[in-house]
Write an enzyme that holds these catalytic residues in place. Structure first.
Site, short mmCIF file in Angstrom:
data_model
loop_
_atom_site.label_atom_id
_atom_site.label_comp_id
_atom_site.label_asym_id
_atom_site.label_seq_id
_atom_site.Cartn_x
_atom_site.Cartn_y
_atom_site.Cartn_z
N SER A 86 -12.79 -7.59 -6.66
CA SER A 86 -13.53 -6.38 -6.35
C SER A 86 -12.88 -5.14 -6.95
O SER A 86 -13.58 -4.24 -7.44
CB SER A 86 -13.68 -6.23 -4.82
OG SER A 86 -12.41 -6.20 -4.20
N LYS A 101 -1.78 -4.08 -5.91
CA LYS A 101 -1.29 -3.40 -4.70
C LYS A 101 -0.41 -4.33 -3.89
O LYS A 101 -0.56 -4.48 -2.68
CB LYS A 101 -2.49 -2.93 -3.87
CG LYS A 101 -3.41 -1.97 -4.62
CD LYS A 101 -4.62 -1.62 -3.80
CE LYS A 101 -5.56 -0.69 -4.56
NZ LYS A 101 -6.75 -0.33 -3.78
N GLY A 141 -3.92 4.59 -4.72
CA GLY A 141 -5.09 5.13 -4.02
C GLY A 141 -4.80 6.50 -3.43
O GLY A 141 -3.98 7.24 -3.97
N ALA A 181 -12.41 -0.31 -3.22
CA ALA A 181 -13.40 -0.71 -4.22
C ALA A 181 -14.83 -0.56 -3.70
O ALA A 181 -15.74 -0.19 -4.45
CB ALA A 181 -13.14 -2.17 -4.64
N LYS A 227 2.55 0.00 2.83
CA LYS A 227 1.39 0.43 3.62
C LYS A 227 0.53 -0.77 4.01
O LYS A 227 -0.15 -0.75 5.04
CB LYS A 227 0.58 1.50 2.89
CG LYS A 227 0.11 1.16 1.48
CD LYS A 227 -1.24 0.52 1.41
CE LYS A 227 -1.68 0.32 -0.03
NZ LYS A 227 -2.95 -0.43 -0.16
N SER A 250 -10.31 -2.43 4.81
CA SER A 250 -8.94 -2.86 4.60
C SER A 250 -8.80 -4.36 4.89
O SER A 250 -8.96 -4.81 6.02
CB SER A 250 -7.99 -2.07 5.51
OG SER A 250 -6.69 -2.61 5.46
N ARG A 251 -8.46 -5.12 3.87
CA ARG A 251 -8.26 -6.56 4.05
C ARG A 251 -7.07 -6.84 4.96
O ARG A 251 -7.09 -7.77 5.76
CB ARG A 251 -8.02 -7.23 2.70
CG ARG A 251 -9.16 -7.08 1.72
CD ARG A 251 -8.80 -7.74 0.40
NE ARG A 251 -9.74 -7.38 -0.65
CZ ARG A 251 -9.63 -7.79 -1.90
NH1 ARG A 251 -8.61 -8.55 -2.25
NH2 ARG A 251 -10.52 -7.44 -2.80
N VAL A 288 -7.49 -12.23 -0.64
CA VAL A 288 -6.04 -12.11 -0.50
C VAL A 288 -5.68 -10.83 0.26
O VAL A 288 -6.11 -9.74 -0.13
CB VAL A 288 -5.34 -12.12 -1.87
CG1 VAL A 288 -3.85 -11.87 -1.72
CG2 VAL A 288 -5.59 -13.44 -2.58
#
Length: 361
Positions: free
Chosen positions: A42, A138, A168, A172, A223, A287-288, A312
């Protein structure tokens, strides 16, 4: 007859002048920059969208050959951000990586940190010569416990002065919706960061530059750990008050860690690349890492959470790497260590968060 003759000559003169002006304009236009993008997820798709807004030629490598064929035919990524239309004239897709980066000025790496080495395994140091390498990863390379720029410098002999990182806060999903977003481009070479940032500026993206290459990379890694912790506490039904204190303490952890591991004289941790990225990752619905942590807090095992997300969460690998790196620095990181024990030592989340209540302030 004479009147018709003069009209003909007038039209011919106008046509010739217009043609000459057109040739001059074309001659004056700079050659479009060529950017190779490595990755098919993404964030890679979002960066294709951003870059395609400008005078850029894009050579896009995806591991999945079916995805390459689909994009060529239907002009959208079938697996990620499928609503983003891929311009045919500006974007060329590849399944051969060496071919994809052969004629590019910039190589933009946008794969999860856990798979960076595997994605680049067929490349040689010579493939990176005379190119600017840009990391939009990231995360941190697991097992090696290295930042992506450190790994590339070591494995391929690329000087830090020829590398950039993209930070950031920028999800995405919001890029796909063309919501106003901000990026920071960091490099020890400020002129290089400025040149690349100009390729990203568009009507919904604004950029700034920094020279804090390693600090911004480490902040992006840490983060994600904070977002895991926020997700875990949310899954345990802790409220916004507690999470606000958690994030403010995490910001202090990041500050102390960066001062030890990657000191930089001009760092401003209130800037958007640090504080802004921390906040959006800790709180956003996109946020994954927060989503992954929330599942852990609700009782999922690590494996079941990974399988259900099918994406992931960089923080899972990051927390182990930070734990290992910090053995050499001994910075007090109670939040990161609590998350490490939950994910890698199977300590009960409720027990670890209860312990944190006594050390947060």
């Amino acid at each position: 007859l004479s009147s018709a003759f003069f009209k003909y000559k007038r039209r011919s003169l106008i046509k010739n002048l217009s043609f000459k002006n057109l040739k001059k304009r074309r001659w004056a236009e700079p050659s479009p920059a060529t950017v190779s993008i490595i990755g098919g997820g993404s964030w890679a798709t979002a960066l294709v969208k951003i870059l395609s807004e400008n005078h850029v030629r894009i050579r896009w490598w995806l591991r999945d050959k079916n995805a390459v064929r689909h994009i060529r035919k239907h002009r959208h990524n079938p697996d990620y951000l499928s609503g983003v239309q891929i311009p045919r004239r500006r974007v060329k897709t590849f399944s051969n990586l060496s071919e994809a980066i052969a004629d590019s000025e910039y190589v933009l790496i946008v794969v999860p940190a856990a798979f960076v080495k595997d994605a680049l395994r067929d490349l040689k140091s010579s493939d990176f010569q005379q190119k600017t390498i840009v990391s939009a990863v990231k995360g941190i390379v697991p097992d090696a416990h290295q930042l992506v720029t450190e790994m590339i410098a070591q494995e391929y002999g690329v000087a830090p002065e020829t590398m950039c990182v993209i930070a950031g806060p920028c999800h995405a999903e919001e890029v796909a919706l063309e919501k106003q977003s901000y990026l920071t481009i960091s490099s020890p070479n400020a002129a290089l960061a400025t040149r690349f940032s100009q390729l990203l500026n568009c009507r919904y993206i604004r950029t700034s530059i920094s020279t804090d290459l390693y600090g911004i990379e480490y902040a992006a890694v840490m983060k994600n750990i904070t977002a895991l912790a926020c997700g875990i506490t949310h899954g345990l039904n802790y409220g916004d008050n507690f999470q606000a204190v958690l994030v403010s303490n995490a910001a202090q952890e990041i500050h102390h860690f960066l001062e030890k591991v990657a000191p930089h004289p001009q760092r401003n941790l209130n800037a958007s690349a640090y504080l802004g990225d921390l906040l959006v990752t800790a709180y956003s619905q996109f946020s994954r890492n927060r989503t992954f942590g929330n599942m852990i807090g609700r009782g999922y095992s690590v494996k079941s959470a990974q399988m259900e997300m099918n994406m992931v969460a960089e923080g899972y690998y990051a927390v182990r790497s930070i734990h290992e790196i910090n053995k050499n620095f001994q910075v007090n990181l109670p939040i990161a260590e609590a998350v490490y024990r939950i994910l890698y030592e199977r300590s009960p989340p409720d027990v670890e968060i209860a312990r944190l209540r006594d050390v947060l302030h």
